[in-house]
Design an enzyme around this catalytic site. Structure first.
Site, PDB file in Angstrom:
ATOM      1  N   ARG A 181     123.666 -67.883 -11.059  1.00  0.00           N
ATOM      2  CA  ARG A 181     124.411 -69.305 -10.920  1.00  0.00           C
ATOM      3  C   ARG A 181     124.012 -69.866  -9.579  1.00  0.00           C
ATOM      4  NH1 ARG A 181     128.934 -67.774 -14.760  1.00  0.00           N
ATOM      5  NH2 ARG A 181     130.140 -69.327 -15.244  1.00  0.00           N
ATOM      6  N   ARG A 225     134.960 -75.662 -12.311  1.00  0.00           N
ATOM      7  CA  ARG A 225     133.626 -74.978 -12.902  1.00  0.00           C
ATOM      8  C   ARG A 225     132.664 -76.025 -12.978  1.00  0.00           C
ATOM      9  NH1 ARG A 225     136.532 -72.562 -17.811  1.00  0.00           N
ATOM     10  NH2 ARG A 225     134.686 -71.682 -18.333  1.00  0.00           N
TER      11      ARG A 225
HETATM   12  P1  AMP Z   1     132.102 -67.178 -17.312  1.00  0.00           P
HETATM   13  O1  AMP Z   1     132.828 -66.504 -18.399  1.00  0.00           O
HETATM   14  O2  AMP Z   1     130.498 -67.065 -17.127  1.00  0.00           O
HETATM   15  O3  AMP Z   1     132.315 -68.800 -17.463  1.00  0.00           O
HETATM   16  O4  AMP Z   1     132.481 -66.762 -15.714  1.00  0.00           O
HETATM   17  C1  AMP Z   1     133.706 -67.135 -15.357  1.00  0.00           C
HETATM   18  C2  AMP Z   1     134.008 -66.880 -13.987  1.00  0.00           C
HETATM   19  O5  AMP Z   1     133.610 -65.763 -13.395  1.00  0.00           O
HETATM   20  C3  AMP Z   1     133.313 -68.067 -13.325  1.00  0.00           C
HETATM   21  O6  AMP Z   1     134.092 -69.214 -13.185  1.00  0.00           O
HETATM   22  C4  AMP Z   1     133.168 -67.250 -11.807  1.00  0.00           C
HETATM   23  O7  AMP Z   1     134.365 -67.683 -11.330  1.00  0.00           O
HETATM   24  C5  AMP Z   1     132.736 -66.086 -12.187  1.00  0.00           C
HETATM   25  N1  AMP Z   1     131.306 -65.639 -12.237  1.00  0.00           N
HETATM   26  C6  AMP Z   1     130.628 -65.304 -13.416  1.00  0.00           C
HETATM   27  N2  AMP Z   1     129.370 -65.065 -13.237  1.00  0.00           N
HETATM   28  C7  AMP Z   1     129.300 -65.432 -11.844  1.00  0.00           C
HETATM   29  C8  AMP Z   1     128.157 -65.831 -11.170  1.00  0.00           C
HETATM   30  N3  AMP Z   1     126.784 -65.456 -11.444  1.00  0.00           N
HETATM   31  N4  AMP Z   1     128.232 -66.081  -9.866  1.00  0.00           N
HETATM   32  C9  AMP Z   1     129.301 -66.457  -9.223  1.00  0.00           C
HETATM   33  N5  AMP Z   1     130.472 -66.195 -10.220  1.00  0.00           N
HETATM   34  C10 AMP Z   1     130.595 -65.984 -11.328  1.00  0.00           C
END
Ligand code: AMP
Length: 216
Positions: free
Chosen positions: A88, A172
Site C-alpha cells: 500500500r 481510508r
Molecule cells: P483492508 O481490510 O485491506 O481494507 O485493511 C484494513 C486496515 O488494515 C487498513 O485500513 C489499514 O489500517 C490496515 N492495513 C491493511 N493492510 C495494510 C498495509 N499493507 N499497509 C498499511 N496498513 C494496512
C-alpha cells in the site's frame, strides 16, 4: 503458477475476487488487513498496537505489514500468491520486490481494480460479512436471502467492519490516494500493470482477472 497483486481503493472488491481465485485456482490469499484483524480478535500485542489506527482508517506502519507478509511467504506459495491490500506504499512495494527475488519468486501481474469514489462510498457503507465463513453481503445490492442469516453457512454471525463508517472511510480513501495510488505508476513503469473495471458485475470482473492470469 502466478503471483499477483490486487490493487485498488477500499471497496473495489479485492477481497471478493481474491476469494474466488482461492476457490477456483487454489491460490493463496495474503490479506494484510485480515491478518491485522485476526491479531486484534486474538488480543495479541500487535493487535493492541494497531486497533486504534485501523479503526480510524489510517495505514499501520510499513515494518509491521512487511514483517507479516515475510512470515506468510515463508509458509509456502501453493498455486500462486494473491497479495490483497499489500503493498500500500512505495516502501512496501520495494520490500515486496526484494522479498520475492530473494525467494526466487516472480511477480506476474499487478491488477488494478478501477472504481470511482461515489461508487465506493455506496458500496462500503452497506457492506457486511459472515463472521463464520467470510461471505460478503450488501444491504442494497447483495442482501442475504433471509434477514440475519448467512446464505452460505446458515450462521447468524453477520458483522459490519468497525472501519466501514463515514469518517474512517474518508480517511481510508485519502490514505489510498496519497500513499497507495502512486503504485499504479510504479507498476505501469515496470510493464506489470493490468487494469480491470471494478464496477462491472462480480463475474465479469472475475473473467477479466482470469484473462490477465491466463494470457500467454
Ligand atoms: P483492508 O481490510 O485491506 O481494507 O485493511 C484494513 C486496515 O488494515 C487498513 O485500513 C489499514 O489500517 C490496515 N492495513 C491493511 N493492510 C495494510 C498495509 N499493507 N499497509 C498499511 N496498513 C494496512
Amino acid at each position: 503458477m502466478a503471483n499477483i497483486i490486487l490493487l485498488g481503493p477500499p471497496g473495489a472488491g479485492k477481497g471478493t475476487q481474491a476469494k474466488r481465485l482461492v476457490d477456483e485456482r487454489r491460490m493463496v490469499q495474503l490479506s494484510t488487513g485480515d491478518m491485522l484483524k485476526e491479531a486484534i480478535a486474538r488480543g495479541t500485542d500487535l493487535g493492541k498496537r494497531v486497533e486504534g489506527i485501523m479503526a480510524r482508517g489510517e495505514l499501520v506502519t510499513d515494518d509491521i505489514v512487511i514483517g507479516l507478509i515475510e512470515d506468510k511467504i515463508a509458509e509456502g506459495t501453493d498455486g500462486g500468491l494473491i497479495f490483497d491490500g499489500f503493498p500500500r506504499t512505495l516502501k512496501q512495494a520495494d520490500a515486496l520486490g526484494e522479498m520475492l527475488s530473494r525467494k526466487g519468486l516472480s511477480l506476474d501481474a499487478v491488477i488494478e481494480m478501477q472504481v470511482d469514489d461515489a461508487a465506493l462510498v455506496a458500496r462500503i457503507s452497506g457492506r457486511f460479512t459472515c463472521g463464520n465463513c467470510g461471505a460478503v453481503y450488501h444491504d442494497r445490492t447483495r442482501p442475504t436471502k433471509v434477514a440475519g442469516i448467512c446464505d452460505v453457512c446458515g450462521s447468524h454471525d453477520l458483522r459490519r467492519r468497525a472501519d466501514d463508517n463515514a469518517d474512517a472511510l474518508k480517511t481510508r480513501l485519502m490514505e489510498y490516494y496519497k500513499k497507495t495510488s502512486p503504485l499504479v505508476g510504479y507498476y505501469y513503469a515496470r510493464g506489470q500493470l493490468a487494469t480491470v473495471d471494478g464496477l462491472a458485475e462480480m463475474d465479469t470482473v472475475g473473467a477479466a482477472i482470469a484473462k490477465v492470469l491466463d494470457r500467454g
